[in-house]
Scaffold this motif. Structure first.
Motif, mmCIF file in Angstrom:
data_model
loop_
_atom_site.group_PDB
_atom_site.id
_atom_site.type_symbol
_atom_site.label_atom_id
_atom_site.label_comp_id
_atom_site.label_asym_id
_atom_site.label_seq_id
_atom_site.Cartn_x
_atom_site.Cartn_y
_atom_site.Cartn_z
ATOM 1 N N ASP C 19 38.497 33.707 57.141
ATOM 2 C CA ASP C 19 39.592 33.069 56.406
ATOM 3 C C ASP C 19 39.888 33.825 55.113
ATOM 4 O O ASP C 19 38.966 34.288 54.444
ATOM 5 C CB ASP C 19 39.224 31.629 56.025
ATOM 6 N N ALA C 20 41.162 33.918 54.779
ATOM 7 C CA ALA C 20 41.547 34.553 53.519
ATOM 8 C C ALA C 20 41.264 33.589 52.369
ATOM 9 O O ALA C 20 41.547 32.401 52.457
ATOM 10 C CB ALA C 20 43.025 34.915 53.551
ATOM 11 N N VAL C 21 40.655 34.123 51.309
ATOM 12 C CA VAL C 21 40.348 33.315 50.135
ATOM 13 C C VAL C 21 40.822 34.074 48.904
ATOM 14 O O VAL C 21 40.576 35.272 48.779
ATOM 15 C CB VAL C 21 38.818 33.066 50.015
ATOM 16 N N ARG C 22 41.500 33.353 48.010
ATOM 17 C CA ARG C 22 41.963 33.990 46.770
ATOM 18 C C ARG C 22 41.200 33.370 45.603
ATOM 19 O O ARG C 22 41.154 32.150 45.465
ATOM 20 C CB ARG C 22 43.474 33.787 46.621
ATOM 21 N N VAL C 23 40.585 34.220 44.811
ATOM 22 C CA VAL C 23 39.808 33.721 43.663
ATOM 23 C C VAL C 23 40.138 34.557 42.435
ATOM 24 O O VAL C 23 40.619 35.686 42.557
ATOM 25 C CB VAL C 23 38.281 33.792 43.933
ATOM 26 N N PRO C 24 39.877 34.009 41.241
ATOM 27 C CA PRO C 24 40.105 34.802 40.030
ATOM 28 C C PRO C 24 39.215 36.040 40.016
ATOM 29 O O PRO C 24 38.067 35.993 40.463
ATOM 30 C CB PRO C 24 39.709 33.848 38.898
ATOM 31 N N GLU C 25 39.761 37.127 39.499
ATOM 32 C CA GLU C 25 38.973 38.349 39.358
ATOM 33 C C GLU C 25 37.738 38.048 38.524
ATOM 34 O O GLU C 25 37.812 37.306 37.543
ATOM 35 C CB GLU C 25 39.812 39.424 38.660
ATOM 36 N N GLY C 26 36.629 38.618 38.904
ATOM 37 C CA GLY C 26 35.388 38.337 38.190
ATOM 38 C C GLY C 26 34.550 37.272 38.863
ATOM 39 O O GLY C 26 33.378 37.104 38.542
ATOM 40 N N SER C 27 35.142 36.534 39.810
ATOM 41 C CA SER C 27 34.368 35.537 40.548
ATOM 42 C C SER C 27 33.367 36.257 41.444
ATOM 43 O O SER C 27 33.609 37.370 41.895
ATOM 44 C CB SER C 27 35.265 34.692 41.451
ATOM 45 N N THR C 28 32.260 35.593 41.692
ATOM 46 C CA THR C 28 31.308 36.158 42.642
ATOM 47 C C THR C 28 31.674 35.713 44.054
ATOM 48 O O THR C 28 32.491 34.801 44.241
ATOM 49 C CB THR C 28 29.887 35.669 42.336
ATOM 50 N N ILE C 29 31.027 36.347 45.021
ATOM 51 C CA ILE C 29 31.230 35.914 46.409
ATOM 52 C C ILE C 29 30.790 34.452 46.547
ATOM 53 O O ILE C 29 31.431 33.661 47.235
ATOM 54 C CB ILE C 29 30.441 36.821 47.377
ATOM 55 N N LEU C 30 29.713 34.110 45.834
ATOM 56 C CA LEU C 30 29.236 32.717 45.895
ATOM 57 C C LEU C 30 30.307 31.756 45.370
ATOM 58 O O LEU C 30 30.553 30.706 45.973
ATOM 59 C CB LEU C 30 27.949 32.569 45.083
ATOM 60 N N ASP C 31 30.949 32.130 44.237
ATOM 61 C CA ASP C 31 32.040 31.296 43.727
ATOM 62 C C ASP C 31 33.101 31.096 44.803
ATOM 63 O O ASP C 31 33.607 29.992 45.012
ATOM 64 C CB ASP C 31 32.705 31.951 42.501
#
Lengths: 555, 617, 316
Positions: C19-31
């Motif tokens: 699945d595609a996931v969008r997170v803020p830059e600097g987030s970890t994979i765990l986040d």
């Protein structure tokens, strides 16, 4: 300062500033979690300066420790100011736009050359110079202080001296630059916010000068409020001395042990017609009382709010049932009101708070649900959409500024009242230790492996000169009285400087020694500077005193 | 920093040892006499920035006193503003530091795999019989002997290292060592004169990296210059930093430390990194069992390393460099120190190298008995005064390495290749060796070969050819197995003598060149004890940071012990399956190369050599 | 008005389990996994601490990476393809759980039983545990030296519990060496550095200098180590004593958030109360004043409100 009394910056800003001055503050031990924020900054590269007569655990973190002689804060500030001016590092634009009184101030610091500064404070000129330059050149800089500034006969002048530096360099009213008194007790700030000071109604609305505010409160409360300032604690004691004040209602204070010149304070309390003490403990003061009202512990046995050193109003909540007989402060006050003929009903903490919100604009937006949700809110918070303010006085950076300009205050160096002499050659200063608190009524309740008994801390040199061993019981005398205390050799002290705390009044009544010379403006006593003498005991005295160390009143 | 130190003052000797490295204390606040400084103190960032001196100071205390006492550690902490628990954590990380009183004279006897092939077990048995058990004070209480992992003197196995603490502290190697040699060393530790290098090809005109070994005086800068030394630096300065990097890139030089990363790309990345300062680190912590090439080069051609590092620093914009030399190499330490001092005295290091306005200098640092510090990020931590635990990558050293600054880290062998690359051009260099593995390679031949020693051959040389160069298996016995790349490498059988030694060919058959170890085992060697020694080595050398390696190396050893004693839990096949599972987890989930390779040799022995099949049948 | 600085926040898009996931830059994979609602086991991860990625239980597979990567530390990158439940991932989690379960007492570590079932971990298959080390033996272990035994028992970190003060106990038989206490005591928060990791390999341990008792060490009893300890190796003495006596009952406890009664910093306290008695004190991790940290007074200084025995008050 400049109106509402509160620190101008947030803890978050401390983490992101470039230069930090801890001035008369051993935050490492007295505000440990605040010091975490300082350390975040230090690890991010910020430079830390510590101004303190002792090389405290805070000072040991500093890039430079300025170990001033006790009570020379104004001298140091004025010297730094002159150096900043002569190096052309003052913020001319800021001074022009946002301040008044600069010319007089500049003229007043002119005599304070680095050489004179060194002579007066003891700190080497080049270190004063570096500190001045670091502060003035920083993009962001914060000054924090505690009782090392305020427990002096010229407390308010000391605070002005720090404000002057901030105005000179523009280090106030911007993110990461500010002036921050660290509050010594969990609700000192809140007490002031709520009007528990002689000159203000809740929300720092002036009792004497603000007719409109007074009228608002009179309408809400259905009483007349006289436009007259009350007494602060020291003035109350003066009034007791004049036998003008005859009845005292003490809530959560222990002046019989916490006031300077204890013996005299107890004498005055004993001389009252009527003394009521409301406390969670049977304190020494309570023992003197005619009526004792046992109260619940506000932080864990009752609901309410407190305000911290970054102006954050936070909820305290009831987690425990109070012991039998102890009652919520609100209940007690309402019952007394009822006995006096005013039915205040049975209000709960939230309804009291909502009344405050209706009368204090700076608290208006702080509903209980919002306080819960946001983890507290920093005043001012004018409405329920307002997030609270990270820092104060941003208006000084508007062009033109809104509101009145910030005034420089000319301050002159005035050494401690209790002069050193051949008879009393050692300067005693006082403070707290990490694991203890004030007179120990709270902190005495738990086991701390860090805790040692009260001691007279002396430099290794003084101990050697006086022939004293670690742990040896000695007689410590000031112009006011004497106590017996064991000696501890303390390498953070230089010759001629001694240190004690107030944490163990049962063992050593340190305040027998301290002077009740008080600042006329703030009413704070000069706990930080007494002149003492240390005497070895004869064998007879030693056996007599070892068991019970009792204070001996002078004369 | 608000330090709280255990309350005991150092002895005069301890204080002298520390002050000998750091100079006298600047103020009472850092351990000096109380005086006129009662009104001010400086500290903070500047004080904490001295932490990188921790390891050198601990070495000095260990060397002078023979152990690191609580009082000595406390004084070190006060001088360097280091919390004592952290300093203790660092000191207790290294095998060469003693934290309890110990005899001043210690002989470390190598019991690792190369020495096992050359009689170390017999040596140890004899020592136990004649001197007493390891670690116990015989007779006078002035000396002990201890078992040691590989001392890097495999060409002269079995080896021992003598260390004497005290005012006349010194260290020297004995190799080959007999029980009587060790006993004599324990009685008096007079250093013998160092032996000549064991480079059987010496004098061969085709040698490149080894051409000066045995032919120049390692203590003489002039001797080095007479043999062509410093021509490369002159050429480098003429072509400029970008020119040097272009030639190194064109040479397609791959790092010789084990990871085979293109040196030119690494240099270019650091040279372009806008963050300053840049650091150069030479990894001379070769501790891979069976490896001794860096030691031989440094002992016998130290100026070559100094010159090569100067070129690397010039090309990548580094003004300050460190050599991290393993702690068990006293002769290499002495000769490299002398070379650095000599080069500095003659303007080949310092503020104006060769009068060309280049600023570059080298600091020499010594490991203290920790294999893991050969891992580049663990090495940074070790230099910085922290425990030698590897860091998580990314970030990679070119972005955040030593002191969190852009860092070039190269192995000794990689660096000395640069001299010829600069002199003859990258293209010429790239014509040597194979398509993907350019240049020549140093091979450490040890174990059961006729002429152990350091050999140089172009990449592509066949395994069998190398063994032939070393005279084949000693005593005319049959070859049983060869360990390639050391304990972290893999065993191959005699069927692999045609294996071409290049990065690509070894990768293709699932093995590795690693650090150039070629260790031969003949038919008389029982490989089970060798595997147990390897397992014990990884258990000892795991830093302990991550679970797969910290516990996996123990569980691997336990399974091998059960197999070795023929008391498996379940069947042998169950145990082999368990070993496989453990190995897979260590390979997949460990932080660094140590854990990732800790099962390789054992796995290869099980798969390729079917070591436990006898028991399984 | 001079404004609060804003940081520009870019986002990255990665793929997690298809699945595609969008997170803020600097987030970890765990986040990113948490944002997807995925349950990734963690032990050494602490939301207020710098990741040390030592426990290796949160490993995931990232396409293009030779080895598994720690999701708690690795930053999410554009285009990254992450698998959280591949065979390699599950195997590595199973083995890490077995390695820990066979060497450490995890009886007070949360979630372990569930994870063992989920990943099929069987710590008992390494054989019966070796006998516990005598007091102080593990603290004297030297780097590079060990006693191997015969492999018939599984080496463990079992050893006697250390009780040297009235505030908290250290039961290192329960220590997984996650480094969280060291980080909390050190650079991340308290900066007292009373404890550090000492020794090496399987003998690595959390220690004061020369294993000095806490009262001789730099410890200031802030208890920030207890707050981050995931295994109960560090425990309030009040909790330890109650557990020993069989009286510890979390279901009978309330947790009330309030403010510390001492200095004016305004630290949030969570009072854990059982039978109208405070049994331990924590602070919310997500509070900007404390980030979960307290000082000795906030952590342990509550006793005065429950010294209720007659005559106890005036001793205060």
């Amino acid at each position: 300062m400049f109106g509402a009394g509160g620190g101008t910056s947030s803890y978050q800003e401390v983490e992101e500033t470039d230069v930090i001055f801890l001035w008369g503050s051993n935050a490492r031990e007295t505000h440990p979690i605040f010091f975490h924020h300082v350390l975040k900054a230090v690890h991010a590269g910020a430079r830390l300066f510590s101004v303190d007569p002792r090389r405290t655990t805070s000072a040991q973190w500093a890039d430079a420790w300025l170990g001033i002689d006790v009570g020379t804060d104004v001298a140091l500030s004025n010297t730094m100011a002159r150096e900043i001016l002569h190096a052309g590092l003052h913020n001319r634009e800021f001074i022009e736009r946002a301040t008044t009184g600069f010319d007089e101030y500049a003229a007043s610091v002119e005599p304070w050359t680095l050489e004179r500064g060194q002579e007066e404070t003891g700190v080497p000129a080049e270190i004063i110079r570096d500190a001045a330059h670091a502060y003035a050149r920083a993009d962001r800089a914060i000054i924090c202080w505690t009782l090392g500034i305020t427990e002096h006969h010229n407390a308010v002048d000391n605070v002005f001296a720090l404000i002057n530096l901030a105005l000179l360099t523009g280090h106030v009213g911007r993110y990461g630059s500010g002036l921050n008194p660290l509050r010594g007790q969990n609700n000192v700030q809140g007490g002031g916010d709520m009007g528990a000071i002689p000159n203000k109604l809740p929300g720092f609305q002036d009792v004497e000068r603000d007719d409109e505010a007074r009228a608002k409160f009179e309408a809400a409360w259905g009483v007349t409020i006289e436009p007259r300032y009350g007494w602060h604690l020291t003035q109350m004691f003066e009034a007791m001395e004049r036998r003008e004040l005859r009845t005292l209602y003490v809530v959560g204070e222990n002046p019989a042990q916490s006031e300077a010149d204890t013996a005299h304070a107890v004498e005055l309390l004993e001389g009252l017609d009527h003394l009521v003490v409301q406390d969670i403990f049977m304190t020494r003061t309570a023992e003197l009382a005619d009526v004792v009202l046992p109260a619940s512990a506000s932080w864990c046995e009752a609901e309410g709010t407190v305000t911290n050193s970054e102006r954050r109003v936070q909820r305290v909540r009831k987690a425990l049932e109070p012991p039998g007989g102890a009652r919520d402060d609100i209940e007690i006050v309402c019952d007394i009101a009822a006995r006096m003929g005013h039915d205040l009903g049975p209000p709960d903490a939230e309804s009291v708070w909502n009344e405050l919100r209706s009368l204090s604009p700076m608290h208006a937006g702080m509903t209980y649900p919002r306080l819960d949700e946001l983890g507290g809110i920093q005043w001012p918070c004018y409405d329920e959409q307002h997030p609270g303010e990270l820092f104060l006085h941003g208006r000084l950076w508007e062009s033109p500024i809104s509101g009145p300009p910030a005034p420089f205050n000319v301050v002159e160096h005035a050494p401690p009242v209790d002069k050193l002499s051949d008879e009393f050659p050692i300067r005693l200063t006082t403070g707290r230790r990490l694991d203890s608190y004030n007179t120990g009524v709270q902190s005495g309740g738990y086991a701390s492996p860090l805790r040692r008994r009260e001691s007279l801390n002396l430099s290794p040199e003084d101990c050697e000169r006086l022939g004293l061993d670690e742990g040896e019981l000695v007689k410590v005398s000031s112009r006011r009285g004497s106590v017996y205390a064991p000696v501890r050799i303390d390498e953070t002290l230089r010759p001629g400087l001694a240190f004690m705390t107030f944490h163990f009044p049962e063992e050593v009544e340190t305040n027998v020694l301290t002077i009740d010379a008080t600042d006329p403006k703030s009413g704070t006593a000069e706990f930080k500077a007494s002149a003492i003498r240390v005497d070895r005991l004869s064998d007879a005295e030693r056996t007599g005193q070892a068991a019970s160390q009792i204070a001996v009143p002078a004369k | 920093m608000d330090l709280k130190l255990l309350d005991s003052p150092p002895t005069t000797a301890e204080r002298d040892a520390v002050d000998g490295v750091l100079g006298p204390p600047a103020s009472a606040w850092v351990g000096g006499e109380r005086g006129a400084d009662g009104h001010a103190a400086l500290g903070g960032h500047a004080a904490r920035a001295q932490r990188h001196l921790l390891l050198p100071v601990l070495h000095e205390v260990q060397g002078r006193i023979g152990w690191i006492s609580p009082a000595a550690l406390g004084y070190v902490c006060r001088r360097l503003t280091i919390p004592p628990a952290e300093a203790y954590g660092v000191a207790s990380f290294y095998a060469l530091f003693a934290l309890e009183p110990r005899a001043p004279l210690v002989t470390h006897v190598c019991t690792d795999i190369a020495c096992m092939c050359r009689g170390s077990s017999e040596l140890v048995a004899e020592l136990e019989r004649t001197v007493g058990p390891a670690g116990e004070h015989p007779g006078n209480g002035r000396s002990i002997w201890l078992e040691s992992p590989c001392l890097g003197m495999c060409e002269r196995a079995p080896a021992a290292l003598v260390t004497r603490a005290g005012d006349e502290a010194h260290e020297h190697e004995i190799a080959p060592a007999s029980a009587s040699d060790v006993a004599a060393a324990l009685a008096s530790a007079d250093a013998p004169s160092p032996p000549p290098p064991l480079v059987p090809q010496a004098g061969d005109p085709s040698l490149r990296l080894l051409r000066r070994i045995g032919r120049v005086d390692p203590g003489s800068l002039d001797s080095y210059r007479a043999a062509g030394g410093y021509a490369a630096l002159r050429a480098a300065i003429d072509m400029g930093p970008a020119g040097v990097i272009r030639e190194v890139t064109d040479s397609r030089l791959l790092g010789r430390g084990g990871a085979a990363f293109p040196t030119g790309r690494k240099w270019d990345a650091v040279a372009r990194n806008p963050v300053r300062p840049h650091y150069l680190v030479c990894n001379a912590d070769e501790s891979e069992p069976g490896t001794f090439k860096d030691r031989v080069v440094i002992e016998h051609d130290p100026f070559a390393l100094v010159e090569a590092m100067t070129i690397a620093g010039f090309a990548t914009g580094c003004e300050r460099a460190f050599v991290y030399l393993r702690g068990e190499y006293p002769l290499a330490w002495e000769r490299l120190s002398t070379a650095i001092t000599g080069a500095r005295a003659r303007g080949f290091l310092g503020d104006d190298v060769m009068g060309a306005g280049v600023r570059f200098d080298i600091e020499l640092r010594k490991g203290a008995g920790a294999y893991i510090c050969g891992e580049e990020t663990a090495l940074f931590n070790s230099i910085e005064g922290y425990r030698g635990e590897p860091r998580s990558k990314p970030p990679f050293p070119v972005d955040s390495g030593l002191f969190s600054k852009p860092t070039v880290v190269n192995n000794v062998e990689s660096l000395i290749n640069v001299l010829d690359i600069v002199l003859e051009g990258g293209a010429a260099f790239a014509r040597i060796g194979t398509e993907q593995s350019t240049g020549t390679r140093l091979f450490c031949l040890s174990g059961c070969v006729e002429r152990p020693g350091l050999y140089e051959a172009p990449f592509g040389v066949k395994l069998g050819e190398l063994l032939e160069m070393a005279g084949g298996v000693a005593g005319g016995r049959q070859l049983k197995a060869v360990l390639l790349g050391g304990a972290a490498g893999a065993f191959v059988g005699p069927d692999k003598l045609d294996l071409e030694l290049s990065f690509e060919a070894t990768r293709e058959v699932g093995t590795t060149l690693g650090s150039g170890v070629i260790m031969a085992f003949d038919e008389t060697v029982d490989l089970v004890p060798v595997l147990l020694r390897i397992a014990a080595f990884f258990r000892d050398e795991s830093c302990g940071q991550c679970v797969p390696c910290r516990v996996g190396t123990v569980r691997q050893q336990e399974a091998l012990l059960r197999l070795a004693s023929e008391r498996p839990r379940g069947t042998v096949a169950d145990e082999l399956a368990l070993l496989d599972e453990i190995g897979q987890a260590m390979r997949d989930a460990s932080i660094c190369g140590l854990g990732q390779t800790a099962a390789n040799a054992i796995d290869s022995a099980v798969r390729e050599l079917r070591v436990f099949e006898r028991a399984a049948g | 008005m001079s404004a609060v600085p804003v940081t520009i926040r870019r986002t990255v898009e990665l793929q997690i389990d298809g699945d595609a996931v969008r997170v803020p830059e600097g987030s970890t994979i765990l986040d990113a996994c948490k944002a997807r609602g995925l349950d990734i086991p963690t032990l050494c991860y602490g939301e207020t601490l710098t990741p040390v990625n030592a426990c290796r239980v949160c490993m995931v597979e990232v396409e293009g990476s030779r080895v598994l990567v720690p999701s708690c530390a690795r930053k999410a990158e554009d285009g990254m393809v992450v698998r959280t439940r591949s065979d390699r991932v599950d195997h590595s989690r199973k083995m890490v759980l077995e390695f820990l379960g066979s060497s450490v007492d995890l009886s007070t570590t949360q979630h372990v039983d569930r994870w063992n079932r989920e990943y099929g971990a069987a710590p008992e298959r390494y054989g019966p545990p070796a006998p516990p080390a005598p007091e102080g033996a593990r603290d004297r272990a030297q780097a590079g030296r060990h006693h191997a035994g015969d492999g018939q028992t599984a080496a463990t970190v079992a050893q006697p519990v250390k009780i040297d003060n009235e505030n908290y106990v250290r039961d290192y038989a329960k220590c997984i060496l996650c480094y969280k206490c060291v980080e909390g005591c050190g650079t991340d928060w308290q900066n007292t550095f009373a404890i550090a990791v000492a020794g090496r390999g399987f003998d690595a341990r959390i220690a004061t200098e020369f294993d000095a008792p806490l009262p001789d060490s730099a410890c200031v009893y802030c208890g920030n180590c207890i707050a981050v300890c995931p295994t109960g190796a560090l425990m309030f003495k009040s909790e330890y004593d109650l557990r020993q006596a069989g009286g510890w009952d979390e279901s009978a406890q309330t947790v009330t958030e309030t403010i510390c009664s001492y200095c004016g910093v305004g630290c949030s306290l969570e009072l854990h109360v059982q039978d109208n008695t405070i049994v331990k004190v924590t602070s919310p991790l997500d509070h900007g004043v404390t980030h979960g940290n307290l000082c000795v007074k906030g952590r342990f200084g509550f006793q005065y409100v429950q010294n209720r025995a007659p005559g106890a008050d005036d001793g205060a």
